[in-house]
Design an enzyme around this catalytic site. Sequence first.
Site, PDB file in Angstrom:
ATOM      1  N   ASP A   1      -2.886 -10.104  -3.351  1.00 52.08           N
ATOM      2  CA  ASP A   1      -3.430  -9.743  -2.035  1.00 52.08           C
ATOM      3  C   ASP A   1      -4.901  -9.354  -2.221  1.00 52.08           C
ATOM      4  O   ASP A   1      -5.300  -8.862  -3.278  1.00 52.08           O
ATOM      5  CB  ASP A   1      -2.619  -8.566  -1.467  1.00 52.08           C
TER       6      ASP A   1
ATOM      7  N   HIS B   1      -6.395  -6.903  -1.194  1.00 54.68           N
ATOM      8  CA  HIS B   1      -6.570  -5.453  -1.337  1.00 54.68           C
ATOM      9  C   HIS B   1      -5.768  -4.937  -2.526  1.00 54.68           C
ATOM     10  O   HIS B   1      -4.742  -5.513  -2.901  1.00 54.68           O
ATOM     11  CB  HIS B   1      -6.122  -4.749  -0.053  1.00 54.68           C
TER      12      HIS B   1
ATOM     13  N   HIS C   1       0.810  -1.227   0.000  1.00 55.12           N
ATOM     14  CA  HIS C   1       0.000   0.000   0.000  1.00 55.12           C
ATOM     15  C   HIS C   1       0.843   1.277   0.000  1.00 55.12           C
ATOM     16  O   HIS C   1       0.286   2.376  -0.070  1.00 55.12           O
ATOM     17  CB  HIS C   1      -0.946   0.015   1.205  1.00 55.12           C
TER      18      HIS C   1
HETATM   19  C1  SP5 Z   1      -1.255  -5.491   3.537  1.00 53.04           C
HETATM   20  C2  SP5 Z   1      -2.722  -5.487   3.751  1.00 53.04           C
HETATM   21  O1  SP5 Z   1      -3.386  -6.496   3.545  1.00 53.04           O
HETATM   22  N1  SP5 Z   1      -3.254  -4.370   4.210  1.00 53.04           N
HETATM   23  C3  SP5 Z   1      -4.649  -4.273   4.315  1.00 53.04           C
HETATM   24  C4  SP5 Z   1      -5.018  -3.448   5.454  1.00 53.04           C
HETATM   25  C5  SP5 Z   1      -6.477  -3.260   5.463  1.00 53.04           C
HETATM   26  N2  SP5 Z   1      -6.843  -2.824   6.739  1.00 53.04           N
HETATM   27  C6  SP5 Z   1      -8.192  -2.437   6.825  1.00 53.04           C
HETATM   28  C7  SP5 Z   1      -8.518  -2.463   8.260  1.00 53.04           C
HETATM   29  C8  SP5 Z   1      -9.959  -2.324   8.511  1.00 53.04           C
HETATM   30  C9  SP5 Z   1     -10.181  -2.622   9.947  1.00 53.04           C
HETATM   31  N3  SP5 Z   1     -10.143  -4.016  10.192  1.00 53.04           N
HETATM   32  C10 SP5 Z   1     -10.870  -4.358  11.339  1.00 53.04           C
HETATM   33  C11 SP5 Z   1     -11.048  -5.824  11.332  1.00 53.04           C
HETATM   34  C12 SP5 Z   1     -12.013  -6.208  12.396  1.00 53.04           C
HETATM   35  N4  SP5 Z   1     -12.368  -7.577  12.221  1.00 53.04           N
HETATM   36 ZN    ZN Z   2      -4.447  -7.195   2.020  1.00 53.51          ZN
END
Ligand code: SP5
Ligand code: ZN
Length: 365
Positions: free
Chosen positions: A219, A221, A183
């Site tokens: 990935d 994302h 990212h």
């Molecule tokens: C490297 C990678 O996969 N980064 C992705 C990060 C995405 N993070 C988003 C977080 C959103 C909050 N997650 C809370 C999870 C609760 N189950």
């Molecule tokens: Zn990811």
Amino acid sequence: MRGDANGILSAAMPLSIPVVWSDECLLHEPGGEVWIGLPIPGDEVPERALRIREELTAAGAPLHPVEPHDDGALLDVHDPSLVDFLRTAWERWDHEGYPVEHGQTRVVAYITPHPGLAGDVEPLIPASPAALTGLFCFDTMTPVGPGTWSAARAAVDCALTACDLVLGGAPLAYACTRPPGHHVTRTAYGGSCYLNNAAVAAQHLRRRGAGRVAVVDVDAHHGNGAQSIFRDRDDVLTASVHVDPEAGWFPHFLGTARESHGTNLNLPVPPRTGDASWVAAVAHLADATRSFGADAVVLALGVDAAAADPESPLDVTPAGFREAGRLVGGLGLPTVVVQEGGYDLASIGGLVRAALEGVEEGSGG
Ligand code: SP5
Ligand code: ZN
């Protein structure tokens, strides 16, 4: 035993891909992250890398120690101000007393120079460390602690060491790294990422003789970092399959198919996408890599598209990751695999193993 694409069981061959490892990658402890205004436990934890290493070594893969590298390729893809900030952020934070005086045990932003704040006025470089963080970090979920710089820089070295193995004639190498990196743009970090390991790897391969490099990102994302870093370059293809940001998923502001151009391919897929459509999208990325005429591939291997993963709504199985690996390995190109996301500790090792078995099978190894 494992199932092949037709569901027929066959005896698993031992893995032979070298697994590049640094203990320093364990030094980053997120401690927690701020999500929608509230502290929650961070899930990009050291245990992730340990689980992967355990699974791969049990499958026979050889460990290869990290080797230190200079900042050349790193500073080709990241602005020196970002690298300097990350190198010194914790010391500055600690020196200013945030941990002792306020209990703020991680570097986090609280104000950012939103384009609408400054308009056409060049924003100041803030004197306050908390404000300075907002100049470089684009979210509240990517904390910097005492071990973060060492771990992030070691992750870059792991990716570069994997590149050197491939440049030296190995068909494949895997960087068993964390924190992840995909990212991070030239100037800004976030998404649990600090330095863009895969982008640095691609640039290193270019510097050492690969004429064209493809970054293939599976990935869950969007690989917004490489897209941004290599946007004006015709020598690096950036190709990413990911959950559709327009359906409400990180990184929210980027990752549509409309951003695709000659050397960038985005394939967003809807929530609940399973093996068939996801593997078809990976096949499309592999076809684009072939058409591009890549001389080498960097596979940004996040396994958070798995059904059990808490960070994405995709439903890919180990068989899907194995098939994705086969498609990328089947390109027959020198391939550096760099670990990205994947947050379900119970399954992360098996998912990475399945993907790497697929890469080896596809490459004929
Ligand atoms: C490297 C990678 O996969 N980064 C992705 C990060 C995405 N993070 C988003 C977080 C959103 C909050 N997650 C809370 C999870 C609760 N189950
Ligand atoms: Zn990811």
